[in-house]
Design an enzyme around this catalytic site. Structure first.
Site: not given
Ligand code: TRP
Length: 334
Positions: A115, A197, A200
Site C-alpha cells: 500500500k 484472483k 474488486k
C-alpha cells in the site's frame, strides 16, 4: 465464548465494489455460520481512511455494504453487522495495543509495503498501524475465530502475537483468535487473467463481475472471458480459464464439476459462456432486487444500525474496561 457459542469476527471495507468472488467465496457461506457462532461483522470505516476517501462516497458505500450483507441473507438479529466508527472502543483499544506492538513487527507487513508503494504520496501513520486496529477489532470481541483470506493471514498472526504478549504481562485478558477454516467457498479468478484472483480493485472492469452489474453487463463480460484454444470443456489445470468458468457455474448451480463437464460435452465455448452468464444472473438478480427493496426501507436499515451498534458497543466496552484497568487507568467514578 459468548453464552455457549464461540465468537466469530470479520471486518469488511466499504471501498471498491464487491465482486462475484467476494460473494461466492465468502459472503454466501457466512449465512450458515450464525447457527454455530456468535458472529460480528464490522463495516470497517476506520480502516478505510488510511487511504484518502471522498466523505460522501465513503458514507454511501458503507451503507450499501451493510445493506448488501442483509440482502445476502445475514440476519441482523443473529449477526451483529455494524459500523466500526460507531463503536469508540476500536480506536481506544487500538491506541493501547499500539503501545504493545513493535515498529519492527509492523515493518514486516507485506500489505503495508504494497500500500505504501501504491500510495507513495500518503504514507501516513494510520496505514502503518492498520494491523493494530485490526487486532483491536478482533480482540475487542474476544473472537475465537476469524475467517480471512490468505492476504490477511499475516495480520491475524500479528493479532495473535499482540494478544499473547498482552496476556503474558497481565494474565488472560484476550482470547487468542484462530483462522477460521470451515467450508470454504469457491476461489473465483479474474475473467481476463485466470492466474489471478478476481479482485474488486482490478483496473480492468471486464476482469470482475460486480455484484451490482446488470444482466447485459454480466453476459457481455462472460462472452469476453479469456479461455484457450483447446476447444474442449474439461476441468483441469491446463485450462485455467475454462476451469474458472466451471467453478463459477458450479457455485451458482450447485452442480459438480463432473456433471458440468458432462453437460457441456461436445458443446462450444460460446454456448458454455452464455450458460455461465445466465447462471450468474439467476443468482445475482434476486440479490440485487433484495438490495433495492431494503434500500427503500430506510427506517429498517437505520434500526439495524442503531441496535447492532449498541450491541457491539456493549460487548466492546466489557473488554475495554478490563484492559483499561489492567494497564493502570484510574477507575471511573459512577
Ligand atoms: N483488513 C481486512 C481487509 O482488508 C478488513 C478487516 C478489518 C478485518 N478488521 C478486520 C478482517 C478484522 C477480519 C477481522 O480485508
Amino acid at each position: 465464548m459468548l453464552g455457549d457459542k464461540k465468537v466469530l469476527y470479520s471486518g469488511m471495507q466499504a471501498t471498491g465494489n464487491l465482486t462475484l468472488g467476494n460473494y461466492l467465496g465468502a459472503l454466501k457461506n457466512w449465512v450458515a455460520l450464525s447457527d454455530q457462532y456468535e458472529c460480528f461483522y464490522g463495516v470497517v470505516d476506520l480502516h478505510s481512511i488510511t487511504v484518502r476517501q471522498d466523505p460522501a462516497e465513503l458514507r454511501k458505500r458503507a451503507r450499501a455494504l451493510l445493506t448488501l450483507y442483509i440482502a445476502a441473507g445475514l440476519d441482523p438479529e443473529k449477526n451483529c453487522i455494524y459500523y466500526q466508527s460507531h463503536v469508540s472502543g476500536h480506536a481506544e483499544l487500538a491506541w493501547i495495543l499500539n503501545c504493545f506492538t513493535y515498529m519492527g513487527e509492523l515493518n514486516r507487513m507485506t500489505q503495508f509495503k504494497d500500500k505504501a508503494a501504491k500510495h507513495a504520496d500518503n504514507i501516513n501513520a494510520g496505514l502503518f498501524t492498520y494491523p493494530v486496529l485490526m487486532a483491536a477489532d478482533i480482540l475487542l470481541y474476544q473472537a475465537d475465530v476469524v475467517p480471512v483470506g490468505v492476504d490477511q493471514m499475516q495480520h491475524l498472526e500479528i493479532t495473535r502475537d499482540i494478544a499473547q504478549r498482552f496476556n503474558g504481562i497481565y494474565g488472560d485478558v484476550f482470547t487468542v483468535p484462530e483462522a477460521y477454516f470451515g467450508k470454504v467457498g469457491a476461489k473465483i479468478m479474474s475473467l481476463q487473467d485466470p492466474s489471478r484472483k478476481m479482485s474488486k480493485s482490478d483496473e480492468n472492469p471486464n476482469a470482475s463481475i460486480y455484484l451490482m452489474d446488470d444482466p447485459d453487463t454480466i453476459m457481455r463480460k462472460f462472452k469476453r472471458a479469456v479461455t484457450d484454444s483447446e476447444s474442449q470443456i474439461l476441468y483441469r489445470e491446463e485450462q485455467p480459464g475454462i476451469k474458472n468458468l466451471i467453478d463459477i457455474y458450479c457455485a451458482c448451480t450447485g452442480k459438480t464439476a463432473e456433471e458440468t463437464v458432462r453437460e457441456f460435452d461436445q458443446k462450444g465455448y460460446g454456448e458454455f459462456k452464455s450458460a455461465v452468464g445466465e447462471a450468474v444472473v439467476s443468482v445475482l438478480k434476486p440479490l440485487q432486487d433484495r438490495v433495492a427493496e431494503l434500500t427503500k426501507d430506510k427506517a429498517y436499515i437505520d434500526s439495524v444500525i442503531k441496535k447492532n451498534g449498541e450491541k457491539a458497543q456493549y460487548f466492546a466496552n466489557k473488554t475495554l474496561r478490563k484492559v483499561q484497568k489492567k494497564v493502570g487507568f484510574p477507575e471511573r467514578i459512577r
